[in-house]
Motif scaffolding. Structure first.
Motif, PDB file in Angstrom:
ATOM      1  N   GLY A   1      -6.533 125.284 -45.679  1.00 45.38           N
ATOM      2  CA  GLY A   1      -5.342 125.075 -45.052  1.00 45.38           C
ATOM      3  C   GLY A   1      -4.214 125.183 -45.876  1.00 45.38           C
TER       4      GLY A   1
ATOM      5  N   TRP B   1     -11.138 121.204 -42.648  1.00 44.99           N
ATOM      6  CA  TRP B   1     -10.397 122.249 -42.270  1.00 44.99           C
ATOM      7  C   TRP B   1      -9.761 121.893 -40.797  1.00 44.99           C
ATOM      8  CZ3 TRP B   1     -11.045 126.018 -38.437  1.00 44.99           C
ATOM      9  CH2 TRP B   1     -10.106 127.005 -38.465  1.00 44.99           C
ATOM     10  N   ARG B   2     -10.823 121.623 -40.020  1.00 43.77           N
ATOM     11  CA  ARG B   2     -10.298 121.169 -38.579  1.00 43.77           C
ATOM     12  C   ARG B   2      -9.182 120.065 -38.467  1.00 43.77           C
ATOM     13  NH1 ARG B   2     -16.385 122.278 -35.797  1.00 43.77           N
ATOM     14  NH2 ARG B   2     -16.145 124.654 -35.792  1.00 43.77           N
TER      15      ARG B   2
ATOM     16  N   GLU C   1      -5.861 121.375 -39.254  1.00 45.71           N
ATOM     17  CA  GLU C   1      -5.534 122.218 -38.187  1.00 45.71           C
ATOM     18  C   GLU C   1      -4.791 121.355 -37.496  1.00 45.71           C
ATOM     19  OE1 GLU C   1      -5.139 125.780 -37.976  1.00 45.71           O
ATOM     20  OE2 GLU C   1      -4.654 125.138 -39.759  1.00 45.71           O
ATOM     21  N   ARG C   2      -5.721 120.233 -36.823  1.00 43.07           N
ATOM     22  CA  ARG C   2      -5.128 119.159 -35.746  1.00 43.07           C
ATOM     23  C   ARG C   2      -3.807 118.620 -36.429  1.00 43.07           C
ATOM     24  NH1 ARG C   2     -10.692 117.899 -35.526  1.00 43.07           N
ATOM     25  NH2 ARG C   2     -10.201 116.079 -36.799  1.00 43.07           N
TER      26      ARG C   2
ATOM     27  N   ARG D   1      -1.863 119.684 -38.414  1.00 43.88           N
ATOM     28  CA  ARG D   1      -0.644 120.588 -38.577  1.00 43.88           C
ATOM     29  C   ARG D   1      -0.143 120.990 -37.026  1.00 43.88           C
ATOM     30  NH1 ARG D   1      -0.109 125.610 -37.235  1.00 43.88           N
ATOM     31  NH2 ARG D   1      -2.344 125.837 -36.588  1.00 43.88           N
ATOM     32  N   LYS D   2      -0.910 121.085 -36.100  1.00 45.66           N
ATOM     33  CA  LYS D   2      -0.662 121.278 -34.516  1.00 45.66           C
ATOM     34  C   LYS D   2      -0.019 120.021 -33.991  1.00 45.66           C
ATOM     35  CE  LYS D   2      -2.682 122.687 -30.261  1.00 45.66           C
ATOM     36  NZ  LYS D   2      -3.908 123.228 -29.458  1.00 45.66           N
TER      37      LYS D   2
ATOM     38  N   THR E   1       3.452 120.304 -35.468  1.00 45.08           N
ATOM     39  CA  THR E   1       4.384 121.544 -34.892  1.00 45.08           C
ATOM     40  C   THR E   1       4.915 120.908 -33.541  1.00 45.08           C
ATOM     41  OG1 THR E   1       3.140 122.921 -36.109  1.00 45.08           O
ATOM     42  CG2 THR E   1       4.151 123.730 -34.100  1.00 45.08           C
TER      43      THR E   1
END
Length: 347
Positions: free
Chosen positions: A312, A332-333, A336-337, A339-340, A343
């Motif tokens: 990440g 990592w997932r 990513e969640r 971060r999404k 955003t």
């Protein structure tokens, strides 16, 4: 009678001095004569160019006006330090006067343009850059990759991996092939050195396999100092007879069909580059590896790692076992969640 002769000679001498003075002044004035040039204009001096030929070129190109350019050889003769102009291609930018021009042509400082080849890109990308480079003579148009490889003396039909990523300076009107040849020889030298200085017991049969693996390491590395660690993972897998299972090779095998995402069906498609299916290395490099990538494969870190996943931050989390790797993937997932969500929340 004698007085008349002396008077006449005196008058002639005065006239001669005046004429000489006028011409001398006229010649020296030429040094300060303004040039007529346009932006980004180049001027070519061929080997063996005389002052007369130089004057003719300047007149033909409209850089110096006709009435004055005839005096140029005399200006150069009066200023021998300006007579040693050197063959080459010169930029006329920022030159104001004839004297500026002559000094510039005597400096030998040819104009330098450049093309920057970025590591991890493909031959097709490099070829497009060459085709779009300013003032570069295009000699490779219409030639296949195999034809160009043959022109370089390469035994392989593909040039993938064989062009060293770097910034290459060139003078206007030099050829695309000459530039490509320089980049090829640079990569060849780097590969030879990496192979000669390789660690013992590498699972690589020849320099070409090292080039292939270096291209994979290049594509998998976002942080430069991780290259030796990433290389160690693939070396460990090759030693154990494991499949490499690396996404960049799958993407390369998809070619123009790749749309930014890898689907399950892509991982199951049998292509020569699908390292989830084939054993060992793919048949060719998948990108242009940097010298650092070659060195990383030549001297990989000694690690117990067999897995890695993005952390990440641009780098990777390395793991020794599948259980550790699965946990790293979950982390990592999660990143990513989050971060999404962050955003989407700022939109």
């Amino acid at each position: 009678m004698r007085k008349k002769i002396l008077l006449s000679l005196g008058m002639l001498a005065i006239v001669a001095v005046c004429v000489f003075g006028y011409c001398y002044q006229k010649i020296n004035d030429l040094a300060h004569h303004p040039l007529t040039i346009h932006s980004d204009q180049f001027f070519i001096v061929e080997k063996g160019t005389s002052s007369q030929k130089l004057a003719k070129q300047l007149e033909e190109q409209g850089i110096v006006q006709h009435d004055d350019v005839a005096l140029l050889p005399y200006l150069i003769r009066l200023n021998p330090e300006l007579s040693r102009f050197k063959a080459g291609v010169y930029s006329l930018n920022n030159l104001k006067t004839v004297e500026d021009l002559l000094k510039h042509l005597n400096s030998g400082k040819e104009v330098q343009l450049n093309v920057k080849f970025i590591e991890g890109k493909t031959f097709n990308t490099f070829r497009e850059q060459l085709a779009n480079a300013s003032y570069l003579e295009q000699t490779l148009m219409g030639k296949s990759e195999a034809e160009i490889a043959k022109m370089l003396g390469l035994s392989h039909e593909k040039l993938e991996g064989w062009i060293s990523p770097d910034t290459y300076n060139y003078v206007p009107y030099s050829s695309d092939f000459d530039l490509l040849k320089r980049a090829y020889h640079k990569q060849q030298k780097a590969l030879d050195e990496a192979w000669q200085n390789r660690a013992e017991n590498l699972p690589l049969a020849n320099p070409y396999e090292m080039l292939v693996l270096a291209s994979i390491v290049e594509k998998e590395t976002g942080v430069a100092n991780e290259r030796p660690q990433v290389a160690s993972v693939f070396v460990n897998r090759l030693k154990q007879g494991w499949k490499l299972e690396t996404d960049p090779t799958v993407i390369y095998g998809l070619g123009e069909r790749y749309n930014g995402k890898i689907y399950k069906k892509d991982l199951q498609e049998a292509t020569p580059y699908n390292t989830y299916i084939i054993n060992g290395l793919p048949p060719t490099p998948i990108a242009m590896p940097s010298e650092d990538a070659l060195k990383a494969v030549s001297q990989p870190d000694s690690t117990p790692y067999f897995f890695f996943v993005a952390d990440g931050t641009g780098g990777h989390k390395f793991s020794r076992s599948l259980n550790e790797h699965n946990q790293a993937v979950k982390e990592w997932r999660k990143i990513e969640r989050e971060r999404k969500q962050t955003t989407e929340g700022t939109k």
